[in-house]
Motif scaffolding. Sequence first.
Motif, PDB file in Angstrom:
ATOM      1  N   TYR A  58      13.599  88.423  62.730  1.00  0.00           N
ATOM      2  CA  TYR A  58      13.914  87.257  61.906  1.00  0.00           C
ATOM      3  C   TYR A  58      15.422  86.979  61.955  1.00  0.00           C
ATOM      4  O   TYR A  58      15.851  85.842  62.098  1.00  0.00           O
ATOM      5  N   SER A  88      16.809  85.179  64.818  1.00  0.00           N
ATOM      6  CA  SER A  88      16.324  83.808  64.968  1.00  0.00           C
ATOM      7  C   SER A  88      17.314  82.807  64.377  1.00  0.00           C
ATOM      8  O   SER A  88      17.204  81.604  64.610  1.00  0.00           O
ATOM      9  N   VAL A  89      18.293  83.305  63.632  1.00  0.00           N
ATOM     10  CA  VAL A  89      19.325  82.446  63.047  1.00  0.00           C
ATOM     11  C   VAL A  89      20.265  81.984  64.162  1.00  0.00           C
ATOM     12  O   VAL A  89      20.662  82.784  65.018  1.00  0.00           O
ATOM     13  N   GLU A  90      20.611  80.707  64.133  1.00  0.00           N
ATOM     14  CA  GLU A  90      21.512  80.142  65.133  1.00  0.00           C
ATOM     15  C   GLU A  90      22.829  80.931  65.172  1.00  0.00           C
ATOM     16  O   GLU A  90      23.374  81.294  64.135  1.00  0.00           O
ATOM     17  N   LYS A 123      24.221  79.856  57.078  1.00  0.00           N
ATOM     18  CA  LYS A 123      23.141  79.597  58.045  1.00  0.00           C
ATOM     19  C   LYS A 123      22.025  80.620  57.875  1.00  0.00           C
ATOM     20  O   LYS A 123      20.845  80.289  57.947  1.00  0.00           O
ATOM     21  N   THR A 143      18.231  79.616  56.848  1.00  0.00           N
ATOM     22  CA  THR A 143      17.137  79.895  57.779  1.00  0.00           C
ATOM     23  C   THR A 143      16.116  80.874  57.210  1.00  0.00           C
ATOM     24  O   THR A 143      14.913  80.718  57.430  1.00  0.00           O
TER      25      THR A 143
END
Length: 170
Positions: free
Chosen positions: A78, A81-83, A126, A130
């Motif tokens: 997970y 998956s954050v930019e 972010k 997210t």
Amino acid sequence: MIGYIEGKIIKKEDERVLVLANQVGYEILLPAYVMENIAAHKVGDEIALYVFYQQTERQPKPILIGFNLEAEKEFFQYFISVEDIGPLKAVKALSIPVREVARAIESRDVQSLTRLKGIGARTAQKIIATLEGKMGKFALIRKEDKKEIPVAEDFLEQVYEVLVKQLDTF
């Protein structure tokens, strides 16, 4: 793909271990909190790790990242998956246990997240944007208990004794 490794530690460095499993040595990167958990382990000791495997066209050399629990590995998936957070940045950032990072995300605590290596205020925001609402189960991960459970010297004798005592009550 590699998802789990059990073997002997043949080398320990600051942020990685070399694990010998079935005559193959695997170099595994470890987040700081995982490294702290295995600090007591010495070369030659057995170890078991859940592994995140990463290989891309831009990064053709495979990367193995180790975790104590399968839930920690899932959290890591997970997290990356954050930019702007890739596997290598995430490994360096995870200097505190997953449960604490998850709690910071769920409580929208930007200040706590900025204490992670390489994570500034904008990246922390972010992360929250997210992942907020998805971290509840990771915040519930219990701290590992280091106490050893005493092993019975003669297990069969104890079982026999318990059964006899139970039969005596009838």
